[in-house]
Motif scaffolding. Structure first.
Motif, PDB file in Angstrom:
ATOM      1  N   TYR A 298      20.402  38.955  70.381  1.00 33.92           N
ATOM      2  CA  TYR A 298      19.985  39.386  72.002  1.00 33.92           C
ATOM      3  C   TYR A 298      20.716  38.294  72.665  1.00 33.92           C
ATOM      4  O   TYR A 298      21.492  38.760  73.673  1.00 33.92           O
TER       5      TYR A 298
ATOM      6  N   ARG B  87      24.335  40.287  73.053  1.00 35.96           N
ATOM      7  CA  ARG B  87      24.486  41.541  73.601  1.00 35.96           C
ATOM      8  C   ARG B  87      23.894  41.632  75.194  1.00 35.96           C
ATOM      9  O   ARG B  87      24.526  42.506  75.847  1.00 35.96           O
TER      10      ARG B  87
ATOM     11  N   GLU C 278      28.673  41.455  72.781  1.00 36.14           N
ATOM     12  CA  GLU C 278      28.240  42.349  71.350  1.00 36.14           C
ATOM     13  C   GLU C 278      27.537  44.125  71.479  1.00 36.14           C
ATOM     14  O   GLU C 278      26.823  43.658  72.894  1.00 36.14           O
TER      15      GLU C 278
ATOM     16  N   VAL D  39      25.407  47.170  72.679  1.00 34.91           N
ATOM     17  CA  VAL D  39      24.170  46.871  72.155  1.00 34.91           C
ATOM     18  C   VAL D  39      23.864  48.211  71.345  1.00 34.91           C
ATOM     19  O   VAL D  39      24.075  49.354  71.154  1.00 34.91           O
TER      20      VAL D  39
ATOM     21  N   LEU E 211      17.182  44.743  73.791  1.00 34.57           N
ATOM     22  CA  LEU E 211      18.960  45.354  73.915  1.00 34.57           C
ATOM     23  C   LEU E 211      19.241  45.989  72.521  1.00 34.57           C
ATOM     24  O   LEU E 211      20.221  44.885  71.644  1.00 34.57           O
TER      25      LEU E 211
END
Length: 180
Positions: A116, A119, A124, A126, A141
């Motif tokens: 989380y 993201r 990173e 989604v 996300l």
């Protein structure tokens, strides 16, 4: 209420009997908050404080949260919360909801915290494990953080009823083994 019976049974026994379980939390912090409001609001030279009228997006409060200046601040004063606050950098009320939820046994044991945070920070992408999960996980996300999301995931992807989804979720709700 006439005809109403209240019992103090174990929550699992209530669930097995099909009874509604209601948790009444007697949090000490709620008493401290009430006492503080009473003291503030009885002062002759101070403006009255009404919890319903407090601003929800006070930048001073969010700066305090983002810098983990939260000693004595209910729900975000633990070391784990204070370590995560500068990484999540809550900027609105929903961010604060996520902040409190993410430092719970489910997201921690399920290894959802770092995905989380990564993201959210754009480190990173989604992604959703299935297209049907996007509406359920969009606000978080693509990472399940709330028990309600697990219920919706089972209902949307597997076609479970609400009761079946709850039966699936229930064993995940506690790491303590149940006796037969």
């Amino acid at each position: 209420m006439p005809g109403r019976v209240v019992v103090q049974w174990d929550k699992e026994d209530c669930a097995d009997m099909g009874l509604i379980k209601v948790d009444l939390l007697g949090l000490g912090m709620m008493s401290a908050l009430q006492d503080a409001l009473t003291i503030i609001n009885t002062g002759a030279d101070t403006p009255r404080v009404d919890l319903a009228q407090l601003p929800q997006n006070d930048p001073v409060v969010y700066h305090m949260l983002q810098t983990a200046d939260t000693v004595g601040l209910f729900q975000v004063e633990s070391r784990a919360q204070m370590a995560t606050l500068p990484r999540l950098k809550p900027a609105c009320f929903y961010d604060l909801v996520v902040q409190v939820a993410i430092i719970r046994p489910g997201p921690i044991v399920g290894q959802m915290v770092h995905p989380y945070l990564d993201r959210r920070a754009g480190r990173e992408p989604v992604v959703y494990d299935h297209p049907l999960l996007e509406p359920v996980l969009k606000r978080t996300l693509g990472v399940p953080l709330f028990q309600e999301q697990l219920l919706r995931m089972a209902m949307v992807v597997a076609g479970f009823t609400g009761g079946q989804a709850e039966d699936l979720r229930r064993p995940w709700g506690s790491s303590a083994p149940r006796s037969a």
